[in-house]
Design an enzyme around this catalytic site. Structure first.
Site, short mmCIF file in Angstrom:
data_model
loop_
_atom_site.label_atom_id
_atom_site.label_comp_id
_atom_site.label_asym_id
_atom_site.label_seq_id
_atom_site.Cartn_x
_atom_site.Cartn_y
_atom_site.Cartn_z
CB SER A 13 -0.88 0.01 1.26
OG SER A 13 -1.53 1.26 1.39
CE1 TYR B 178 -4.12 -2.38 5.70
CE2 TYR B 178 -3.41 -0.14 5.23
CZ TYR B 178 -3.89 -1.36 4.79
OH TYR B 178 -4.13 -1.57 3.45
P1 NAD Z 1 -11.40 -6.22 0.97
O1 NAD Z 1 -11.67 -6.23 2.44
O2 NAD Z 1 -12.41 -5.61 0.09
O3 NAD Z 1 -11.07 -7.70 0.47
C1 NAD Z 1 -10.11 -8.47 1.17
C2 NAD Z 1 -10.31 -9.94 0.91
O4 NAD Z 1 -9.35 -10.64 1.73
C3 NAD Z 1 -11.70 -10.46 1.31
O5 NAD Z 1 -12.20 -11.30 0.32
C4 NAD Z 1 -11.43 -11.22 2.61
O6 NAD Z 1 -12.35 -12.27 2.83
C5 NAD Z 1 -10.01 -11.72 2.37
N1 NAD Z 1 -9.33 -12.07 3.62
C6 NAD Z 1 -9.28 -11.35 4.77
N2 NAD Z 1 -8.61 -12.04 5.70
C7 NAD Z 1 -8.22 -13.21 5.13
C8 NAD Z 1 -7.53 -14.35 5.62
N3 NAD Z 1 -7.10 -14.43 6.88
N4 NAD Z 1 -7.29 -15.38 4.75
C9 NAD Z 1 -7.75 -15.32 3.47
N5 NAD Z 1 -8.43 -14.27 2.98
C10 NAD Z 1 -8.67 -13.24 3.80
O7 NAD Z 1 -10.00 -5.47 0.80
P2 NAD Z 1 -9.34 -4.76 -0.49
O8 NAD Z 1 -9.55 -3.32 -0.36
O9 NAD Z 1 -9.71 -5.48 -1.72
O10 NAD Z 1 -7.81 -5.02 -0.13
C11 NAD Z 1 -7.02 -6.01 -0.78
C12 NAD Z 1 -5.56 -5.72 -0.45
O11 NAD Z 1 -5.23 -4.41 -0.93
C13 NAD Z 1 -5.26 -5.70 1.05
O12 NAD Z 1 -3.98 -6.26 1.28
C14 NAD Z 1 -5.26 -4.22 1.38
O13 NAD Z 1 -4.48 -3.95 2.52
C15 NAD Z 1 -4.67 -3.65 0.12
N6 NAD Z 1 -4.96 -2.23 -0.14
C16 NAD Z 1 -6.24 -1.79 -0.29
C17 NAD Z 1 -6.46 -0.44 -0.56
C18 NAD Z 1 -7.85 0.13 -0.75
O14 NAD Z 1 -8.00 1.36 -0.81
N7 NAD Z 1 -8.88 -0.69 -0.89
C19 NAD Z 1 -5.39 0.44 -0.66
C20 NAD Z 1 -4.10 -0.05 -0.52
C21 NAD Z 1 -3.89 -1.39 -0.26
#
Ligand code: NAD
Length: 252
Positions: free
Chosen positions: A140, A153
């Site tokens: 991120s 985080y």
């Molecule tokens: P989200 O919450 O929409 O989706 C996350 C997915 O991970 C879900 O399907 C959830 O069930 C799964 N998950 C959670 N814990 C788990 C576990 N222990 N084992 C297996 N699966 C698990 O999140 P997102 O926004 O799609 O984020 C995806 C990645 O991108 C993450 O690593 C997040 O930190 C990163 N990220 C997101 C953003 C944003 O703005 N959305 C920005 C930067 C980084």
């Protein structure tokens, strides 16, 4: 049939929704067979069915070594090989300063966002070595530039960035490339939860649009296109790269 990932078997964690699901969709579109590993059973099954044939869902908690080991067996039973691994699963906790973060929250964040990469690397290493398959980590921008009220985080993502560079060095002689993508904001269930918890949700939406100089806060497809490139042979001389896919959010 064609595509940047034609014939490859790609494992992507946390792909039942959000960025991971968009990545799984892009890998499938580029010709890959995709294994979605996710802790969310119903959504994972729906995601695999929606993406299409040659996509499987494997129920897996990436924070558990035993669960990742079992998931690897399930993937091999269907596909027989692994050509790429995308460590995408991640969680965030509600906004709060570090001194209000309790030990349980801290440990859970590190188990899911960071220690999970230890388990997937341990269990998929031999398979990736056999195919010279790349690894991609979803970090991120906050791991590079910080974010208020999310210290734990932010620390997981900063550590994941360092881990990516170390893994790139460790596995280069095996032909395994290791890179990370750094989104800023992306509209997913995770970001929607964060926006809903802010005092003025409408202000937050316009703030998230403003911080991306290239345009509004994106959907996951823009991240997925960059991810597909990094997993493809077009990126065959790229390793240890920490790639902002952020619309320039860090420049302002
Ligand atoms: P989200 O919450 O929409 O989706 C996350 C997915 O991970 C879900 O399907 C959830 O069930 C799964 N998950 C959670 N814990 C788990 C576990 N222990 N084992 C297996 N699966 C698990 O999140 P997102 O926004 O799609 O984020 C995806 C990645 O991108 C993450 O690593 C997040 O930190 C990163 N990220 C997101 C953003 C944003 O703005 N959305 C920005 C930067 C980084």
């Amino acid at each position: 049939m064609s595509g940047k990932l034609f014939g490859k078997c790609v494992v992507v964690t946390g792909a039942a929704q959000g960025i991971g699901m968009e990545c799984a969709r892009a890998y499938h579109r580029e010709g890959a067979r995709v294994a979605i590993l996710d802790v969310s059973l119903e959504q994972g099954e729906q995601a695999a069915a929606a993406i299409g044939p040659e996509t499987i869902f494997v129920h897996c908690d990436v924070a558990s070594a035993a669960s990742v080991e079992a998931a690897r067996s399930a993937v091999l039973a269907v596909f027989g090989r692994v050509d790429a691994l995308h460590n995408n699963a991640g969680i965030a906790t509600p906004s709060k300063p570090l001194h209000e973060t309790d030990e349980e929250e801290w440990d859970k964040l590190f188990q899911v966002n960071l220690k999970s990469v230890l388990w997937t690397t341990k269990h998929f290493y031999k398979d990736l070595k056999a195919t010279k398959g790349p690894i991609l980590n979803t970090a991120s921008m906050v791991g590079l530039i910080g974010q208020p009220n999310h210290a734990a985080y932010v620390a997981t993502k900063g550590a994941l960035i360092s881990l990516t560079k170390a893994m790139a060095l460790d596995y280069a002689t095996d032909g395994i490339r290791v890179n990370a993508i750094c989104p800023a904001g992306v509209w997913t269930p995770m970001l929607r939860r964060w926006a809903a918890e802010q005092e003025n949700e409408a202000d937050i939406t316009s703030y998230l649009d403003r911080i991306h100089p290239l345009g509004n806060c994106p959907e996951g497809d823009v991240i997925a296109d960059a991810a597909a490139f990094l997993l493809s042979d077009s990126a065959r001389f790229i390793t240890g790269c920490i790639l902002p896919v952020s619309g320039g959010a860090e420049l302002g």
